[in-house]
Design a protein around this motif. Sequence first.
Motif, PDB file in Angstrom:
ATOM      1  N   ASN A 102      67.382   8.366 -62.696  1.00  0.00           N
ATOM      2  CA  ASN A 102      66.341   7.386 -63.175  1.00  0.00           C
ATOM      3  C   ASN A 102      67.396   6.047 -63.498  1.00  0.00           C
ATOM      4  O   ASN A 102      67.237   4.914 -63.217  1.00  0.00           O
ATOM      5  CB  ASN A 102      67.453   7.484 -64.827  1.00  0.00           C
ATOM      6  CG  ASN A 102      66.231   8.381 -65.748  1.00  0.00           C
ATOM      7  OD1 ASN A 102      65.590   8.627 -64.977  1.00  0.00           O
ATOM      8  ND2 ASN A 102      66.865   9.569 -66.153  1.00  0.00           N
ATOM      9  N   GLY A 103      67.919   6.028 -61.515  1.00  0.00           N
ATOM     10  CA  GLY A 103      68.570   5.450 -60.975  1.00  0.00           C
ATOM     11  C   GLY A 103      69.998   4.644 -61.747  1.00  0.00           C
ATOM     12  O   GLY A 103      70.160   3.578 -61.514  1.00  0.00           O
ATOM     13  N   LYS A 104      71.223   5.261 -62.168  1.00  0.00           N
ATOM     14  CA  LYS A 104      71.965   5.483 -62.751  1.00  0.00           C
ATOM     15  C   LYS A 104      72.496   5.893 -61.355  1.00  0.00           C
ATOM     16  O   LYS A 104      72.677   6.409 -60.886  1.00  0.00           O
ATOM     17  CB  LYS A 104      72.874   6.371 -63.482  1.00  0.00           C
ATOM     18  CG  LYS A 104      73.931   6.075 -64.116  1.00  0.00           C
ATOM     19  CD  LYS A 104      74.219   6.499 -65.994  1.00  0.00           C
ATOM     20  CE  LYS A 104      75.805   6.710 -65.729  1.00  0.00           C
ATOM     21  NZ  LYS A 104      76.004   7.714 -67.165  1.00  0.00           N
ATOM     22  N   VAL A 105      73.955   5.030 -60.677  1.00  0.00           N
ATOM     23  CA  VAL A 105      75.020   4.934 -59.648  1.00  0.00           C
ATOM     24  C   VAL A 105      75.876   6.688 -60.093  1.00  0.00           C
ATOM     25  O   VAL A 105      76.484   6.374 -61.312  1.00  0.00           O
ATOM     26  CB  VAL A 105      75.021   4.241 -59.955  1.00  0.00           C
ATOM     27  CG1 VAL A 105      76.695   3.279 -60.804  1.00  0.00           C
ATOM     28  CG2 VAL A 105      76.723   4.118 -58.557  1.00  0.00           C
ATOM     29  N   VAL A 106      75.493   7.335 -59.655  1.00  0.00           N
ATOM     30  CA  VAL A 106      76.898   8.385 -59.530  1.00  0.00           C
ATOM     31  C   VAL A 106      77.714   8.594 -58.697  1.00  0.00           C
ATOM     32  O   VAL A 106      77.937   9.628 -58.533  1.00  0.00           O
ATOM     33  CB  VAL A 106      76.337  10.051 -59.497  1.00  0.00           C
ATOM     34  CG1 VAL A 106      75.048   9.954 -61.115  1.00  0.00           C
ATOM     35  CG2 VAL A 106      74.782   9.810 -58.189  1.00  0.00           C
ATOM     36  N   ARG A 107      77.891   7.629 -57.660  1.00  0.00           N
ATOM     37  CA  ARG A 107      78.865   7.616 -56.303  1.00  0.00           C
ATOM     38  C   ARG A 107      78.654   6.460 -55.575  1.00  0.00           C
ATOM     39  O   ARG A 107      77.644   6.003 -55.385  1.00  0.00           O
ATOM     40  CB  ARG A 107      78.503   8.014 -54.961  1.00  0.00           C
ATOM     41  CG  ARG A 107      79.191   8.917 -53.479  1.00  0.00           C
ATOM     42  CD  ARG A 107      78.865   9.995 -53.069  1.00  0.00           C
ATOM     43  NE  ARG A 107      79.075   9.530 -52.121  1.00  0.00           N
ATOM     44  CZ  ARG A 107      78.253  10.799 -50.740  1.00  0.00           C
ATOM     45  NH1 ARG A 107      78.282  11.925 -50.645  1.00  0.00           N
ATOM     46  NH2 ARG A 107      79.936  10.264 -49.962  1.00  0.00           N
ATOM     47  N   GLY A 108      79.525   5.826 -55.762  1.00  0.00           N
ATOM     48  CA  GLY A 108      79.907   4.386 -54.689  1.00  0.00           C
ATOM     49  C   GLY A 108      80.031   4.784 -53.353  1.00  0.00           C
ATOM     50  O   GLY A 108      79.420   5.707 -52.542  1.00  0.00           O
ATOM     51  N   PRO A 109      79.899   3.362 -52.703  1.00  0.00           N
ATOM     52  CA  PRO A 109      80.406   1.863 -53.494  1.00  0.00           C
ATOM     53  C   PRO A 109      79.593   1.527 -53.753  1.00  0.00           C
ATOM     54  O   PRO A 109      80.093   1.021 -54.303  1.00  0.00           O
ATOM     55  CB  PRO A 109      81.072   1.386 -52.133  1.00  0.00           C
ATOM     56  CG  PRO A 109      80.603   1.529 -50.745  1.00  0.00           C
ATOM     57  CD  PRO A 109      79.859   3.794 -51.701  1.00  0.00           C
ATOM     58  N   ALA A 110      78.583   1.675 -54.101  1.00  0.00           N
ATOM     59  CA  ALA A 110      77.972   0.654 -55.158  1.00  0.00           C
ATOM     60  C   ALA A 110      78.619   0.470 -57.019  1.00  0.00           C
ATOM     61  O   ALA A 110      79.145   1.450 -57.350  1.00  0.00           O
ATOM     62  CB  ALA A 110      75.978   1.424 -55.490  1.00  0.00           C
ATOM     63  N   PRO A 111      78.647  -0.121 -57.039  1.00  0.00           N
ATOM     64  CA  PRO A 111      79.379  -0.494 -58.489  1.00  0.00           C
ATOM     65  C   PRO A 111      78.522  -0.379 -59.945  1.00  0.00           C
ATOM     66  O   PRO A 111      78.837   0.232 -60.849  1.00  0.00           O
ATOM     67  CB  PRO A 111      79.785  -1.954 -58.679  1.00  0.00           C
ATOM     68  CG  PRO A 111      79.175  -2.905 -57.928  1.00  0.00           C
ATOM     69  CD  PRO A 111      78.511  -1.879 -57.051  1.00  0.00           C
ATOM     70  N   LEU A 112      76.840  -0.933 -59.412  1.00  0.00           N
ATOM     71  CA  LEU A 112      76.596  -0.836 -60.556  1.00  0.00           C
ATOM     72  C   LEU A 112      75.070  -0.191 -60.765  1.00  0.00           C
ATOM     73  O   LEU A 112      75.128   0.453 -59.182  1.00  0.00           O
ATOM     74  CB  LEU A 112      76.109  -1.841 -61.004  1.00  0.00           C
ATOM     75  CG  LEU A 112      76.853  -3.194 -60.852  1.00  0.00           C
ATOM     76  CD1 LEU A 112      76.595  -4.670 -61.213  1.00  0.00           C
ATOM     77  CD2 LEU A 112      77.520  -3.657 -62.499  1.00  0.00           C
ATOM     78  N   SER A 113      74.158   0.485 -61.455  1.00  0.00           N
ATOM     79  CA  SER A 113      72.938   1.221 -61.092  1.00  0.00           C
ATOM     80  C   SER A 113      71.929   0.132 -60.082  1.00  0.00           C
ATOM     81  O   SER A 113      71.827  -1.008 -60.321  1.00  0.00           O
ATOM     82  CB  SER A 113      73.053   1.211 -63.314  1.00  0.00           C
ATOM     83  OG  SER A 113      74.099   2.601 -63.351  1.00  0.00           O
ATOM     84  N   LEU A 114      70.890   0.711 -60.729  1.00  0.00           N
ATOM     85  CA  LEU A 114      69.380   0.420 -60.180  1.00  0.00           C
ATOM     86  C   LEU A 114      68.750  -0.737 -61.065  1.00  0.00           C
ATOM     87  O   LEU A 114      68.771  -0.252 -62.255  1.00  0.00           O
ATOM     88  CB  LEU A 114      68.605   1.108 -58.974  1.00  0.00           C
ATOM     89  CG  LEU A 114      69.212   1.556 -58.036  1.00  0.00           C
ATOM     90  CD1 LEU A 114      68.405   2.613 -57.796  1.00  0.00           C
ATOM     91  CD2 LEU A 114      69.106   0.529 -57.034  1.00  0.00           C
ATOM     92  N   ALA A 115      68.621  -1.912 -61.034  1.00  0.00           N
ATOM     93  CA  ALA A 115      67.713  -2.573 -62.296  1.00  0.00           C
ATOM     94  C   ALA A 115      66.785  -2.576 -62.382  1.00  0.00           C
ATOM     95  O   ALA A 115      66.001  -1.223 -61.583  1.00  0.00           O
ATOM     96  CB  ALA A 115      67.632  -4.360 -61.253  1.00  0.00           C
ATOM     97  N   LEU A 116      66.107  -2.006 -63.983  1.00  0.00           N
ATOM     98  CA  LEU A 116      65.249  -1.614 -64.273  1.00  0.00           C
ATOM     99  C   LEU A 116      63.771  -3.072 -64.870  1.00  0.00           C
ATOM    100  O   LEU A 116      64.747  -4.288 -64.408  1.00  0.00           O
ATOM    101  CB  LEU A 116      65.717  -0.797 -65.824  1.00  0.00           C
ATOM    102  CG  LEU A 116      66.970   0.138 -65.620  1.00  0.00           C
ATOM    103  CD1 LEU A 116      67.099   0.334 -67.393  1.00  0.00           C
ATOM    104  CD2 LEU A 116      66.020   1.402 -65.510  1.00  0.00           C
ATOM    105  N   ALA A 117      62.567  -2.430 -64.380  1.00  0.00           N
ATOM    106  CA  ALA A 117      61.854  -3.387 -65.289  1.00  0.00           C
ATOM    107  C   ALA A 117      61.285  -2.075 -66.683  1.00  0.00           C
ATOM    108  O   ALA A 117      60.817  -0.954 -65.713  1.00  0.00           O
ATOM    109  CB  ALA A 117      61.209  -3.811 -64.237  1.00  0.00           C
TER     110      ALA A 117
END
Length: 220
Positions: free
Chosen positions: A177-192
């Motif tokens: 669903n685009g939720k971040v589960v591993r870094g270094p990305a700090p945020l989940s993917l944006a939704l539309a």
Amino acid sequence: MAKTREMRSMALLALLGLAATSAFVGFQAPAASRSRGELSTMHAAGEYTGFVPDMQRRQLMNFVLVTTAGIPVLVALGCYLWYFVPPVSGGGGGAQLAGDVDGNPVALESWVKSHKDNDRELVQGLKGEPYYLISTPDNIKDFALLSVCTHLGCVVPWNKAANKFCCPCHGSQYDENGKVVRGPAPLSLALAHTTTLNGNLALSPWTEQDFRTGEDPWWK
């Protein structure tokens, strides 16, 4: 007699010298012989005096010329830039038609026929950015995912075997669903949001709470 003639010659010479002196003194340059009052009179009468327009008047004339020439240029530039603005439909709460690789509208019917359940494929979405549509058996999910990694902006591919989005640049990972589960990305993917307009797929901004995190959307 000789003396008388000599006196007459001397008198004649004196008269000639006086006349020559008077003529020389009387001849002066016109500008030098004019008084300040005469110059004021010439200004009032409109006679040419070598006057040059002041700086303020010249600036006004330059402004008028630049404005007259600049308006057509600005209009042409505006029309040129407007050509690159992605088309936005007037309905559906600001919904924008999704586009295929060539920018053509994507029909829901043809999408369903060419995709299987849980397939994910990129389309041109909001602002022309790449969004993933997620297929269901007979439709698509009611949300789309911006494919741009929240770390440094790489496009994140879908790894079907791992059932994750895995960024090839620095190893960030996102769930299905685009939720971040591993870094270094700090945020989940944006939704539309996803919807349909006249049978074509469309996206609209997601402004409410992120259902994956329970937080306000960071992409607003």
